[in-house]
Design an enzyme around this catalytic site. Structure first.
Site, PDB file in Angstrom:
ATOM      1  N   LEU A  35      -3.071 -13.447 -18.538  1.00  0.00           N
ATOM      2  CA  LEU A  35      -4.566 -12.777 -18.611  1.00  0.00           C
ATOM      3  C   LEU A  35      -5.338 -12.830 -17.364  1.00  0.00           C
ATOM      4  CD1 LEU A  35      -5.739 -13.502 -22.330  1.00  0.00           C
ATOM      5  CD2 LEU A  35      -4.767 -11.489 -21.118  1.00  0.00           C
ATOM      6  N   THR A  36      -4.756 -12.424 -16.151  1.00  0.00           N
ATOM      7  CA  THR A  36      -5.332 -12.399 -14.890  1.00  0.00           C
ATOM      8  C   THR A  36      -6.554 -11.146 -15.059  1.00  0.00           C
ATOM      9  OG1 THR A  36      -4.210 -10.481 -14.116  1.00  0.00           O
ATOM     10  CG2 THR A  36      -3.168 -12.894 -13.861  1.00  0.00           C
ATOM     11  N   ILE A  60       4.481 -16.459 -15.741  1.00  0.00           N
ATOM     12  CA  ILE A  60       6.086 -16.346 -15.566  1.00  0.00           C
ATOM     13  C   ILE A  60       6.382 -17.415 -14.687  1.00  0.00           C
ATOM     14  CG2 ILE A  60       6.089 -13.967 -16.442  1.00  0.00           C
ATOM     15  CD1 ILE A  60       5.863 -13.266 -13.168  1.00  0.00           C
ATOM     16  N   THR A  98       3.298 -14.644  -7.869  1.00  0.00           N
ATOM     17  CA  THR A  98       3.629 -13.794  -8.991  1.00  0.00           C
ATOM     18  C   THR A  98       4.756 -13.022  -8.962  1.00  0.00           C
ATOM     19  OG1 THR A  98       1.279 -13.876 -10.310  1.00  0.00           O
ATOM     20  CG2 THR A  98       2.860 -12.205 -11.015  1.00  0.00           C
ATOM     21  N   THR A 124       8.767  -0.199  -8.235  1.00  0.00           N
ATOM     22  CA  THR A 124       7.767   0.993  -7.765  1.00  0.00           C
ATOM     23  C   THR A 124       8.360   1.825  -6.496  1.00  0.00           C
ATOM     24  OG1 THR A 124       5.851   1.273  -6.567  1.00  0.00           O
ATOM     25  CG2 THR A 124       6.920  -0.985  -6.232  1.00  0.00           C
ATOM     26  N   ASP A 125       8.071   2.680  -6.401  1.00  0.00           N
ATOM     27  CA  ASP A 125       8.541   3.711  -5.358  1.00  0.00           C
ATOM     28  C   ASP A 125       7.992   3.053  -3.895  1.00  0.00           C
ATOM     29  OD1 ASP A 125       5.660   4.275  -5.454  1.00  0.00           O
ATOM     30  OD2 ASP A 125       6.115   6.432  -5.742  1.00  0.00           O
ATOM     31  N   GLU A 126       6.872   2.260  -3.860  1.00  0.00           N
ATOM     32  CA  GLU A 126       6.351   1.702  -2.877  1.00  0.00           C
ATOM     33  C   GLU A 126       7.313   0.970  -1.949  1.00  0.00           C
ATOM     34  OE1 GLU A 126       2.219   0.840  -2.990  1.00  0.00           O
ATOM     35  OE2 GLU A 126       2.034   1.851  -4.808  1.00  0.00           O
ATOM     36  N   TYR A 150       1.625  -5.860  -0.965  1.00  0.00           N
ATOM     37  CA  TYR A 150       1.927  -5.481  -2.579  1.00  0.00           C
ATOM     38  C   TYR A 150       3.609  -5.171  -2.527  1.00  0.00           C
ATOM     39  CZ  TYR A 150       3.081  -2.640  -6.611  1.00  0.00           C
ATOM     40  OH  TYR A 150       3.506  -1.993  -7.684  1.00  0.00           O
ATOM     41  N   LYS A 189      -7.817   1.618 -10.104  1.00  0.00           N
ATOM     42  CA  LYS A 189      -6.846   2.588  -9.568  1.00  0.00           C
ATOM     43  C   LYS A 189      -7.424   3.867  -9.367  1.00  0.00           C
ATOM     44  CE  LYS A 189      -3.507  -0.797  -9.170  1.00  0.00           C
ATOM     45  NZ  LYS A 189      -2.901  -1.089 -10.435  1.00  0.00           N
ATOM     46  N   PRO A 205     -15.258   7.458  -3.829  1.00  0.00           N
ATOM     47  CA  PRO A 205     -14.644   7.011  -2.260  1.00  0.00           C
ATOM     48  C   PRO A 205     -13.206   7.516  -2.150  1.00  0.00           C
ATOM     49  CG  PRO A 205     -14.763   5.002  -3.968  1.00  0.00           C
ATOM     50  CD  PRO A 205     -15.150   6.314  -4.676  1.00  0.00           C
ATOM     51  N   ASP A 272     -10.418   4.404   5.839  1.00  0.00           N
ATOM     52  CA  ASP A 272      -9.086   4.564   5.524  1.00  0.00           C
ATOM     53  C   ASP A 272      -8.359   3.157   5.091  1.00  0.00           C
ATOM     54  OD1 ASP A 272      -6.599   5.791   4.492  1.00  0.00           O
ATOM     55  OD2 ASP A 272      -5.876   6.416   6.747  1.00  0.00           O
ATOM     56  N   ARG A 273      -7.597   2.919   4.041  1.00  0.00           N
ATOM     57  CA  ARG A 273      -6.881   1.888   3.615  1.00  0.00           C
ATOM     58  C   ARG A 273      -6.044   1.425   4.939  1.00  0.00           C
ATOM     59  NH1 ARG A 273      -3.027   2.396  -1.611  1.00  0.00           N
ATOM     60  NH2 ARG A 273      -4.977   1.578  -2.675  1.00  0.00           N
TER      61      ARG A 273
END
Ligand code: NAD
Ligand code: TYD
Length: 337
Positions: A35-36, A60, A98, A124-126, A150, A189, A205, A272-273
């Site tokens: 529960l973050t 975990i 984590t 993930t695809d990332e 990430y 997201k 944004p 930009d990120r």
């Protein structure tokens, strides 16, 4: 009846997956979730009295707790993670704790329990990095070139999972999926954030030039793919999953604006990120050939259903925005989060 440990079941994909599992009538579920901020017990409020479902609040990385649970289950589906790229750019440390250390604890306890049959690691695809406009989609054997903290933490966890297979023969499977959307997605997201902002008449944004491309999959399709992998996937394998639906962020936002009948004047181009990946795309032929799975929900249908869900479930996201959702645990378990 098989008993599953689902980690991170109070998050977006985990809660959708638990609903999916319970609806089959073939599984009992233990949901281990810390529960973050991203974990919301209200996502599973309808299962509270279901005898096939139980919730354990915990991390975990807690070896004692995890090894006790591992003795009771037949398989593990591991979703728990810090999942938001922007947060990882701000502070990577929870991602390492984590995503990397937590995954290793799970793998160790799984192996020592000597009972569970399968460990499905949700990735993930990332982890593959970023594609140029004309490059072919990512394949399972492509090198890992993560660019955000990430993505690097997820790639690290994938490598630990692989090492457990190679070293100990642990029956692990890795799935790597593209961007999910659908009910219960935390409104940080892109799709829930923009949908809610449009409903509230707030600015949207959009990072950089808005031309970054993501491949979008409805969370129900992702959950069905994980079910197939759980039931028929081969240990030691990696399966790419995706929606066969590449769209620029500007296209996604225009679709949301169009559906809600709002004007493009809400769009606000912002800085930009940092290190923003330009394009993701997935080659999903392996899972199609081996397991016969392919996505079935079109983006047109999925986005309409999703926006309708956020319209119909205003109290759900209002309680997140106000922080009231954290009170649910106190009310039901008598402890403050
Ligand atoms: P989420 O952020 O919505 O949920 C994560 C959940 O994990 C939360 O309930 C949180 O409380 C829990 N959690 C976090 N740290 C924990 C810890 N240390 N111990 C126990 N529980 C902890 O994430 P999501 O979007 O549902 O993603 C789930 C998984 O799927 C992640 O592993 C993510 O990398 C992967 N994934 C997500 C997407 C996507 O588009 N959302 C795409 C591909 C893969
Ligand atoms: P996000 O939903 O954070 O997923 P990911 O970074 O894991 O792909 O972002 C999806 C895309 O939308 C990504 O290219 C960044 C962009 N984006 C914006 O332009 N504005 C926003 O406010 C957010 C949250 C994302």
């Amino acid at each position: 009846m098989k008993k599953l440990l689902v980690t991170g079941g109070c998050g977006f994909i985990g809660s959708n997956f638990i609903h999916h599992l319970i609806s089959t009538g073939n599984y009992e579920v233990i949901n281990l979730d810390a529960l973050t901020y991203a974990g919301n017990l209200e996502n599973l409020a309808d299962l509270e009295d279901n005898s096939g479902y139980s919730f354990v609040r915990g991390r975990i990385e807690d070896e004692e707790l995890v090894s006790a649970i591992m003795k009771k289950v037949d398989a593990v589906v591991h979703f728990a993670a810090e999942s938001h790229v922007d947060r990882s750019i701000h502070d990577a440390s929870p991602f390492i704790t984590t995503n990397v250390m937590g995954t290793q604890v799970l793998l160790d306890c799984f192996r020592r329990a000597d009972r569970p049959e399968k460990f499905i690691h949700i990735s993930t695809d990332e982890v593959y990095g970023s594609l140029g406009p004309d490059e072919p989609p990512f394949r399972e054997e492509d090198p890992l070139r993560p660019n955000s903290p990430y993505a690097a933490s997820k790639a690290s966890s994938d490598l630990l999972v692989r090492a457990s297979w190679k070293t100990y023969g642990t029956p692990v499977i890795i799935t790597r999926c593209s961007n999910n959307y659908g009910p219960y997605q935390f409104p940080e997201k892109l799709i829930p954030l923009m949908s809610i902002n449009v409903m509230e008449g707030r600015k949207l944004p959009l990072y950089g030039d808005g031309q970054n491309v993501r491949d979008w999959i409805h969370v129900s399709d992702h959950c069905e793919a994980i079910m197939q992998v759980l039931e028929r996937g081969k240990p030691g394998e990696i399966y790419n999953l995706g929606g066969n639906c590449e769209m620029s962020n500007l296209q996604v936002i225009r679709t949301i604006l169009g559906f809600l009948g709002s004007s493009e004047s809400l769009i606000e181009y912002v800085d930009d990120r940092l290190g923003h990946d330009r394009r993701y795309a997935m080659d999903i032929s392996k899972v199609g050939n081996c397991l016969g799975w392919s996505p079935s929900i079109s983006f047109e249908q999925g986005i309409q259903d999703t926006i309708r869900w956020y319209e119909a479930n205003r109290p759900w996201w209002e309680r997140i925005l106000s922080g009231a959702y954290k009170g649910y645990y106190l009310q039901h378990y008598g402890e403050q989060i």
